[in-house]
Design a protein around this motif. Structure first.
Motif, PDB file in Angstrom:
ATOM      1  N   THR A 255     -39.003 117.607  36.451  1.00  0.00           N
ATOM      2  CA  THR A 255     -40.433 117.429  36.660  1.00  0.00           C
ATOM      3  C   THR A 255     -40.637 116.738  37.997  1.00  0.00           C
ATOM      4  O   THR A 255     -40.175 115.610  38.189  1.00  0.00           O
ATOM      5  CB  THR A 255     -41.053 116.570  35.546  1.00  0.00           C
ATOM      6  OG1 THR A 255     -40.767 117.167  34.278  1.00  0.00           O
ATOM      7  CG2 THR A 255     -42.564 116.456  35.733  1.00  0.00           C
ATOM      8  N   PRO A 256     -41.311 117.385  38.958  1.00  0.00           N
ATOM      9  CA  PRO A 256     -41.534 116.749  40.257  1.00  0.00           C
ATOM     10  C   PRO A 256     -42.281 115.425  40.126  1.00  0.00           C
ATOM     11  O   PRO A 256     -43.053 115.222  39.179  1.00  0.00           O
ATOM     12  CB  PRO A 256     -42.368 117.784  41.022  1.00  0.00           C
ATOM     13  CG  PRO A 256     -42.048 119.087  40.371  1.00  0.00           C
ATOM     14  CD  PRO A 256     -41.853 118.760  38.919  1.00  0.00           C
ATOM     15  N   SER A 257     -42.046 114.536  41.095  1.00  0.00           N
ATOM     16  CA  SER A 257     -42.666 113.215  41.035  1.00  0.00           C
ATOM     17  C   SER A 257     -42.667 112.606  42.432  1.00  0.00           C
ATOM     18  O   SER A 257     -42.129 113.173  43.373  1.00  0.00           O
ATOM     19  CB  SER A 257     -41.894 112.300  40.075  1.00  0.00           C
ATOM     20  OG  SER A 257     -40.562 112.104  40.542  1.00  0.00           O
ATOM     21  N   VAL A 258     -43.289 111.443  42.547  1.00  0.00           N
ATOM     22  CA  VAL A 258     -43.199 110.624  43.757  1.00  0.00           C
ATOM     23  C   VAL A 258     -42.590 109.300  43.337  1.00  0.00           C
ATOM     24  O   VAL A 258     -43.153 108.587  42.504  1.00  0.00           O
ATOM     25  CB  VAL A 258     -44.572 110.367  44.399  1.00  0.00           C
ATOM     26  CG1 VAL A 258     -44.420 109.533  45.670  1.00  0.00           C
ATOM     27  CG2 VAL A 258     -45.277 111.674  44.711  1.00  0.00           C
ATOM     28  N   GLU A 259     -41.430 108.972  43.891  1.00  0.00           N
ATOM     29  CA  GLU A 259     -40.744 107.732  43.529  1.00  0.00           C
ATOM     30  C   GLU A 259     -40.351 106.958  44.783  1.00  0.00           C
ATOM     31  O   GLU A 259     -39.844 107.544  45.739  1.00  0.00           O
ATOM     32  CB  GLU A 259     -39.485 108.020  42.709  1.00  0.00           C
ATOM     33  CG  GLU A 259     -39.750 108.583  41.322  1.00  0.00           C
ATOM     34  CD  GLU A 259     -40.361 107.566  40.368  1.00  0.00           C
ATOM     35  OE1 GLU A 259     -40.288 106.359  40.652  1.00  0.00           O
ATOM     36  OE2 GLU A 259     -40.904 107.994  39.339  1.00  0.00           O
ATOM     37  N   LYS A 309     -29.858 101.997  42.608  1.00  0.00           N
ATOM     38  CA  LYS A 309     -28.542 102.048  41.959  1.00  0.00           C
ATOM     39  C   LYS A 309     -28.622 102.836  40.657  1.00  0.00           C
ATOM     40  O   LYS A 309     -27.760 103.689  40.384  1.00  0.00           O
ATOM     41  CB  LYS A 309     -28.044 100.629  41.692  1.00  0.00           C
ATOM     42  CG  LYS A 309     -26.667 100.581  41.044  1.00  0.00           C
ATOM     43  CD  LYS A 309     -26.185  99.148  40.839  1.00  0.00           C
ATOM     44  CE  LYS A 309     -24.796  99.125  40.204  1.00  0.00           C
ATOM     45  NZ  LYS A 309     -24.304  97.744  39.989  1.00  0.00           N
ATOM     46  N   ASN A 310     -29.658 102.586  39.863  1.00  0.00           N
ATOM     47  CA  ASN A 310     -29.759 103.218  38.542  1.00  0.00           C
ATOM     48  C   ASN A 310     -30.167 104.681  38.619  1.00  0.00           C
ATOM     49  O   ASN A 310     -29.683 105.510  37.840  1.00  0.00           O
ATOM     50  CB  ASN A 310     -30.767 102.456  37.678  1.00  0.00           C
ATOM     51  CG  ASN A 310     -30.269 101.080  37.278  1.00  0.00           C
ATOM     52  OD1 ASN A 310     -29.076 100.800  37.338  1.00  0.00           O
ATOM     53  ND2 ASN A 310     -31.181 100.201  36.885  1.00  0.00           N
ATOM     54  N   GLU A 311     -31.078 105.018  39.542  1.00  0.00           N
ATOM     55  CA  GLU A 311     -31.636 106.370  39.555  1.00  0.00           C
ATOM     56  C   GLU A 311     -31.006 107.276  40.608  1.00  0.00           C
ATOM     57  O   GLU A 311     -30.959 108.500  40.425  1.00  0.00           O
ATOM     58  CB  GLU A 311     -33.148 106.309  39.756  1.00  0.00           C
ATOM     59  CG  GLU A 311     -33.870 105.603  38.605  1.00  0.00           C
ATOM     60  CD  GLU A 311     -35.378 105.677  38.704  1.00  0.00           C
ATOM     61  OE1 GLU A 311     -35.899 106.506  39.489  1.00  0.00           O
ATOM     62  OE2 GLU A 311     -36.053 104.908  37.988  1.00  0.00           O
ATOM     63  N   LEU A 312     -30.536 106.715  41.716  1.00  0.00           N
ATOM     64  CA  LEU A 312     -29.923 107.519  42.771  1.00  0.00           C
ATOM     65  C   LEU A 312     -28.403 107.399  42.780  1.00  0.00           C
ATOM     66  O   LEU A 312     -27.728 108.120  43.510  1.00  0.00           O
ATOM     67  CB  LEU A 312     -30.445 107.093  44.147  1.00  0.00           C
ATOM     68  CG  LEU A 312     -31.948 107.167  44.401  1.00  0.00           C
ATOM     69  CD1 LEU A 312     -32.269 106.763  45.840  1.00  0.00           C
ATOM     70  CD2 LEU A 312     -32.500 108.559  44.104  1.00  0.00           C
TER      71      LEU A 312
END
Length: 339
Positions: A255-259, A309-312
């Motif tokens: 699902t596309p997002s802006v993070e 660290k957690n997401e990338l």
């Protein structure tokens, strides 16, 4: 994702990111107007990687020719570095900063949308946290800035948030990085600022090489362990790898997002800490003097990079000592930069 457009790809961070992209077998297309960089960078990239990036000398404000780039190449994603970046200069020529950084980005986004390219990694900055947030900085903090340069970063982040709200196909990483230093370990590429350096490390290296008489340290009475300002320094190669991690995360998004992600070491070093580490790495004494504080400077700031660290699956690997060693290796082998 295979073909990546890198705007500002001959700049300090952009060029190191191009190296890492080519090493991981991406096809790289670079657009840059060379206003703050050298065409020799492209030769050095090819020398290091044994691969060539496709290059267009092009300003983002040149909409017809930028559109031609999208027509010629099957671009899958854009890493957007291009922009004027000197805080001090931005206070003297704010309109040129707003025109260049904001209008250039709007032109880019318009063409991306027209060509159905919605994957974007944006080069943001820790300046978006302003002066009043507590440390360490966390991505959900309110944004503000004290300079026209910083405000262009805040405003572009808002452009991108608004674009996503209007069209949920946009898939965006906002990378807020702290103080990039160091150089490629080969010594072939590094930071080569025009004129008097705005940043600490190239000023130190220019003092070490004999181009500058001494380093002015602005403020020696901050409430820090040695009275000098504390910042979060990150090796430019670690930073470049963060962009690859962000690209891969975009490719995996169902699902596309802006993070937004902080890219920093998560701890601070004072100006004198950096000077001492450099003296050790280079076996050189650095002449310095304490000067009055600069308006707008704060005592310390550094990142909380837990989200990255957690997401990338990204974190810094290279030490302050390595940053200093590589910066001196670059400067000593290239005393006049790319000239």
């Amino acid at each position: 994702m295979k073909t990546i457009l890198v705007t500002g790809g001959t700049g300090f961070i952009g060029s190191h990111t191009c190296i890492e992209l080519l090493k991981q077998d991406y096809d790289v297309v670079v657009v840059d107007n060379l206003c703050n960089s050298s065409p020799l960078v492209l030769e050095r990239i090819a020398q290091i990687t044994s691969k060539k990036a496709t290059f267009y000398k092009l300003d983002l404000l040149d909409k017809p020719n930028l559109e031609n780039v999208f027509q010629k190449h099957p671009i899958d994603a854009v890493i957007h570095f291009a922009g004027l970046k000197a805080v001090g200069e931005s206070t003297k020529t704010p309109l040129s900063y707003y025109h260049n950084n904001l209008t250039g980005t709007l032109v880019l986004l318009d063409i991306m949308q027209k060509h159905h390219v919605f994957n974007l990694v944006f080069s943001s900055s820790a300046t978006v946290y302003g002066e009043n947030n507590p440390i360490p900085y966390i991505e959900h903090f309110p944004l503000s800035s004290t300079s026209p340069y910083g405000r262009t970063k805040v405003m572009i982040e808002q452009f991108l948030q608004d674009a996503f709200k209007a069209d949920s196909r946009w898939n965006i990483s906002l990378l807020r990085y702290f103080n990039p230093v160091g150089a490629h370990p080969s010594g072939l590429m590094g930071e080569d600022p025009n004129g008097i350096p705005n940043n600490l490390m190239p000023f130190i290296t220019q003092v070490a090489i004999g181009k500058r008489d001494k380093l002015n340290i602005f403020g020696g009475d901050y409430p820090t362990h040695d009275g000098t300002g504390v910042r979060d320094y990150i090796h430019v190669v670690d930073l470049a790898l963060g962009h690859i991690k962000a690209l891969k995360k975009l490719a995996l998004n169902k699902t596309p997002s802006v993070e937004a992600y902080n890219l920093g070491a998560g701890k601070g070093y004072s100006v004198l800490d950096v000077v001492k580490a450099f003296e050790k790495a280079a076996a050189k004494k650095i002449c310095y003097q304490i000067a009055p504080r600069r308006e707008g400077d704060i005592a310390e700031f550094y990142a909380d990079s837990t989200k990255a660290k957690n997401e990338l699956n990204w974190q810094v690997e290279l030490s302050l000592e390595q940053m200093c060693h590589d910066a001196w290796n670059w400067q000593s082998k290239n005393p006049n930069g790319y000239q």
